[in-house]
Design an enzyme around this catalytic site. Structure first.
Site, PDB file in Angstrom:
ATOM      1  N   SER A 148      17.722  -4.603   5.436  1.00  0.00           N
ATOM      2  CA  SER A 148      17.799  -2.886   5.399  1.00  0.00           C
ATOM      3  C   SER A 148      19.652  -2.884   5.451  1.00  0.00           C
ATOM      4  O   SER A 148      20.177  -3.863   6.053  1.00  0.00           O
ATOM      5  CB  SER A 148      17.230  -2.233   6.606  1.00  0.00           C
ATOM      6  OG  SER A 148      17.872  -0.798   6.925  1.00  0.00           O
ATOM      7  N   ALA A 178       0.803  -1.189  -0.119  1.00  0.00           N
ATOM      8  CA  ALA A 178      -0.012   0.089   0.129  1.00  0.00           C
ATOM      9  C   ALA A 178       0.917   1.361  -0.051  1.00  0.00           C
ATOM     10  O   ALA A 178       0.253   2.448  -0.271  1.00  0.00           O
ATOM     11  CB  ALA A 178      -0.892   0.002   1.064  1.00  0.00           C
ATOM     12  N   LEU A 188       0.263  -8.456   9.901  1.00  0.00           N
ATOM     13  CA  LEU A 188       1.265  -9.523  10.110  1.00  0.00           C
ATOM     14  C   LEU A 188       1.894  -9.370  11.486  1.00  0.00           C
ATOM     15  O   LEU A 188       2.696 -10.171  11.583  1.00  0.00           O
ATOM     16  CB  LEU A 188       2.413  -9.062   8.937  1.00  0.00           C
ATOM     17  CG  LEU A 188       1.472  -9.603   7.458  1.00  0.00           C
ATOM     18  CD1 LEU A 188       2.566  -9.045   6.384  1.00  0.00           C
ATOM     19  CD2 LEU A 188       1.315 -10.939   7.228  1.00  0.00           C
ATOM     20  N   GLY A 224       4.917   3.262  -0.260  1.00  0.00           N
ATOM     21  CA  GLY A 224       6.399   3.454  -0.464  1.00  0.00           C
ATOM     22  C   GLY A 224       7.164   2.590  -1.081  1.00  0.00           C
ATOM     23  O   GLY A 224       6.746   2.272  -2.336  1.00  0.00           O
ATOM     24  N   ILE A 225       7.959   1.695  -0.818  1.00  0.00           N
ATOM     25  CA  ILE A 225       8.739   0.713  -1.801  1.00  0.00           C
ATOM     26  C   ILE A 225       7.794  -0.254  -2.282  1.00  0.00           C
ATOM     27  O   ILE A 225       7.746  -0.532  -3.613  1.00  0.00           O
ATOM     28  CB  ILE A 225      10.009   0.280  -0.842  1.00  0.00           C
ATOM     29  CG1 ILE A 225      10.992   1.246  -0.597  1.00  0.00           C
ATOM     30  CG2 ILE A 225      10.554  -1.127  -1.592  1.00  0.00           C
ATOM     31  CD1 ILE A 225      12.058   0.721   0.519  1.00  0.00           C
ATOM     32  N   TYR A 244      15.321  -2.185  15.355  1.00  0.00           N
ATOM     33  CA  TYR A 244      15.019  -2.455  13.916  1.00  0.00           C
ATOM     34  C   TYR A 244      16.033  -3.050  13.265  1.00  0.00           C
ATOM     35  O   TYR A 244      16.004  -4.008  12.409  1.00  0.00           O
ATOM     36  CB  TYR A 244      15.035  -0.811  13.219  1.00  0.00           C
ATOM     37  CG  TYR A 244      14.756  -0.897  11.937  1.00  0.00           C
ATOM     38  CD1 TYR A 244      13.342  -1.093  11.348  1.00  0.00           C
ATOM     39  CD2 TYR A 244      15.709  -0.612  11.147  1.00  0.00           C
ATOM     40  CE1 TYR A 244      13.235  -0.923  10.056  1.00  0.00           C
ATOM     41  CE2 TYR A 244      15.428  -0.669   9.758  1.00  0.00           C
ATOM     42  CZ  TYR A 244      14.346  -0.688   9.386  1.00  0.00           C
ATOM     43  OH  TYR A 244      14.077  -0.643   7.933  1.00  0.00           O
TER      44      TYR A 244
HETATM   45  P1  NAD Z   1       6.381   2.386   4.258  1.00  0.00           P
HETATM   46  O1  NAD Z   1       5.572   2.774   5.374  1.00  0.00           O
HETATM   47  O2  NAD Z   1       5.976   3.463   3.248  1.00  0.00           O
HETATM   48  O3  NAD Z   1       5.384   1.009   3.866  1.00  0.00           O
HETATM   49  C1  NAD Z   1       5.316   0.040   4.699  1.00  0.00           C
HETATM   50  C2  NAD Z   1       4.086  -0.769   4.456  1.00  0.00           C
HETATM   51  O4  NAD Z   1       4.023  -1.837   5.137  1.00  0.00           O
HETATM   52  C3  NAD Z   1       2.681   0.233   4.679  1.00  0.00           C
HETATM   53  O5  NAD Z   1       1.763  -0.074   3.459  1.00  0.00           O
HETATM   54  C4  NAD Z   1       2.083  -0.369   5.843  1.00  0.00           C
HETATM   55  O6  NAD Z   1       0.757  -0.472   6.061  1.00  0.00           O
HETATM   56  C5  NAD Z   1       2.663  -1.964   5.874  1.00  0.00           C
HETATM   57  N1  NAD Z   1       2.698  -2.712   6.947  1.00  0.00           N
HETATM   58  C6  NAD Z   1       3.029  -2.014   8.161  1.00  0.00           C
HETATM   59  N2  NAD Z   1       2.829  -2.886   9.296  1.00  0.00           N
HETATM   60  C7  NAD Z   1       2.210  -4.088   8.830  1.00  0.00           C
HETATM   61  C8  NAD Z   1       1.504  -4.960   9.474  1.00  0.00           C
HETATM   62  N3  NAD Z   1       1.407  -5.293  10.746  1.00  0.00           N
HETATM   63  N4  NAD Z   1       0.785  -5.816   8.613  1.00  0.00           N
HETATM   64  C9  NAD Z   1       0.640  -5.658   7.328  1.00  0.00           C
HETATM   65  N5  NAD Z   1       1.360  -4.698   6.692  1.00  0.00           N
HETATM   66  C10 NAD Z   1       1.974  -3.888   7.172  1.00  0.00           C
HETATM   67  O7  NAD Z   1       7.566   2.024   4.601  1.00  0.00           O
HETATM   68  P2  NAD Z   1       8.938   1.859   3.313  1.00  0.00           P
HETATM   69  O8  NAD Z   1       9.895   2.563   3.552  1.00  0.00           O
HETATM   70  O9  NAD Z   1       8.376   1.573   2.058  1.00  0.00           O
HETATM   71  O10 NAD Z   1       9.469   0.386   3.954  1.00  0.00           O
HETATM   72  C11 NAD Z   1       9.137  -1.000   3.148  1.00  0.00           C
HETATM   73  C12 NAD Z   1      10.440  -1.912   3.681  1.00  0.00           C
HETATM   74  O11 NAD Z   1      11.605  -1.251   3.300  1.00  0.00           O
HETATM   75  C13 NAD Z   1      10.289  -2.032   5.141  1.00  0.00           C
HETATM   76  O12 NAD Z   1      10.534  -3.480   5.596  1.00  0.00           O
HETATM   77  C14 NAD Z   1      11.301  -1.180   5.619  1.00  0.00           C
HETATM   78  O13 NAD Z   1      11.645  -1.679   6.833  1.00  0.00           O
HETATM   79  C15 NAD Z   1      12.495  -1.286   4.381  1.00  0.00           C
HETATM   80  N6  NAD Z   1      13.239  -0.330   4.356  1.00  0.00           N
HETATM   81  C16 NAD Z   1      13.033   0.976   4.220  1.00  0.00           C
HETATM   82  C17 NAD Z   1      14.015   1.849   4.246  1.00  0.00           C
HETATM   83  C18 NAD Z   1      13.837   3.322   4.110  1.00  0.00           C
HETATM   84  O14 NAD Z   1      14.388   4.290   4.177  1.00  0.00           O
HETATM   85  N7  NAD Z   1      12.295   3.744   3.556  1.00  0.00           N
HETATM   86  C19 NAD Z   1      15.445   1.443   4.538  1.00  0.00           C
HETATM   87  C20 NAD Z   1      15.631   0.310   4.469  1.00  0.00           C
HETATM   88  C21 NAD Z   1      14.472  -0.713   4.580  1.00  0.00           C
END
Ligand code: NAD
Length: 257
Positions: free
Chosen positions: A114, A10, A42, A12-13, A152
């Site tokens: 990460s 939903a 989850l 970000g990535i 984290y």
């Molecule tokens: P984001 O917050 O934009 O997206 C995360 C998504 O995960 C959201 O849609 C959220 O609703 C969903 N989510 C969270 N908790 C949940 C749950 N309990 N059950 C089901 N869905 C759930 O964040 P992002 O930055 O796109 O992160 C995506 C992945 O990338 C994550 O695992 C994050 O740790 C990893 N990551 C992000 C970064 C960064 O700088 N953005 C860096 C390294 C790793």
């Protein structure tokens, strides 16, 4: 048409991965707290079971890909939830959907770790060990005793290590399923924006060295790496942890390879 399950679809990535996969003609089954084909939490066993049951019902007899992307950041409270979502939620999907992947066409799975896994001091300790031992209760307890950055980083280190341990096993590589991970650096998403607003994490994130232009990444740059690992272009990649972080990991750990 390839069918790919994508948690965290939903935002970000995950949202960038969905766009790219759909542009390439894939059918995406998103799993998220909102705005997804499968709305499930989850963070606990009941939500994971519901997610698996609904994915199985929608997918039919096979899956061709899985991306475990859902996650929450170091600023999240309670910290125990960081472990439950980032590690145990991801593993539940990877383990639970493996039999369907085994029936897929050139199946591949990607976990989103990460670069904090390797960069953050203290990531490699009892918390990561509790995750890898499958002890969610102990991991949650230890998470509450430490700071969010360590919790984290430990969740992401354990996830990358789980991928490397599992990828070569008979039930993954032996069954023709490629399992790999990406390790993004700081990427402009709602998760990072929340961190930037945090009184402690904000300064740490801003001060983090990024050799490639000093800029945060874009979700599309991580999605490109994830889609590469899912594709036949990565047909010899197995157990890789691909850093996509503008050079931060290389800068801080140049001689670790
Ligand atoms: P984001 O917050 O934009 O997206 C995360 C998504 O995960 C959201 O849609 C959220 O609703 C969903 N989510 C969270 N908790 C949940 C749950 N309990 N059950 C089901 N869905 C759930 O964040 P992002 O930055 O796109 O992160 C995506 C992945 O990338 C994550 O695992 C994050 O740790 C990893 N990551 C992000 C970064 C960064 O700088 N953005 C860096 C390294 C790793």
């Amino acid at each position: 048409m390839r069918t790919i399950v994508l948690s965290g679809a939903a935002s970000g990535i995950g949202a960038a991965v969905r766009s790219r996969l759909e542009r390439d003609g894939c059918r995406v089954l998103g799993v998220d707290l909102r705005d997804a084909e499968v709305v499930a939490d989850l963070s606990d066993a009941a939500g994971r079971e519901r997610a698996l049951a609904e994915v199985r019902a929608l997918a039919g007899e096979r899956l061709d890909g899985l991306v475990a992307c859902a996650g929450i950041g170091p600023q999240f409270e309670p910290r125990s939830r960081i472990l439950s979502v980032n590690y145990f939620g991801a593993i539940a999907l990877l383990d639970g959907l493996r039999p369907l992947l085994a029936c897929g066409e050139a199946p591949a799975a990607v976990a989103v770790s990460s670069n904090s896994a390797t960069i953050a001091p203290g990531a490699d300790g009892p918390l990561a060990a509790a995750c890898l031992a499958g002890d969610e209760g102990e991991a949650r307890r230890l998470a509450e005793e430490t700071d969010g950055a360590t919790a984290y980083a430990a969740s992401k280190l354990a996830l990358a290590r789980w991928v490397r341990r599992q990828a070569t096993r008979p039930e993954w590589a032996g069954a023709g399923i490629r399992l790999n991970a990406v390790a993004p650096g700081a990427v402009r998403t709602p998760l990072l924006e929340e961190g930037l607003e945090h009184p402690v994490f904000g300064a740490a994130i801003r001060g983090f060295p990024i050799p490639l232009g000093g800029r945060f990444g874009r979700p599309e740059q991580i999605a490109a790496a994830i889609c590469f690992l899912l594709s036949s272009d990565a047909s010899f990649c197995c157990g890789s942890v691909l850093f996509v972080d503008g050079g931060s990991d290389a800068l801080l750990r140049a001689d670790v390879c």
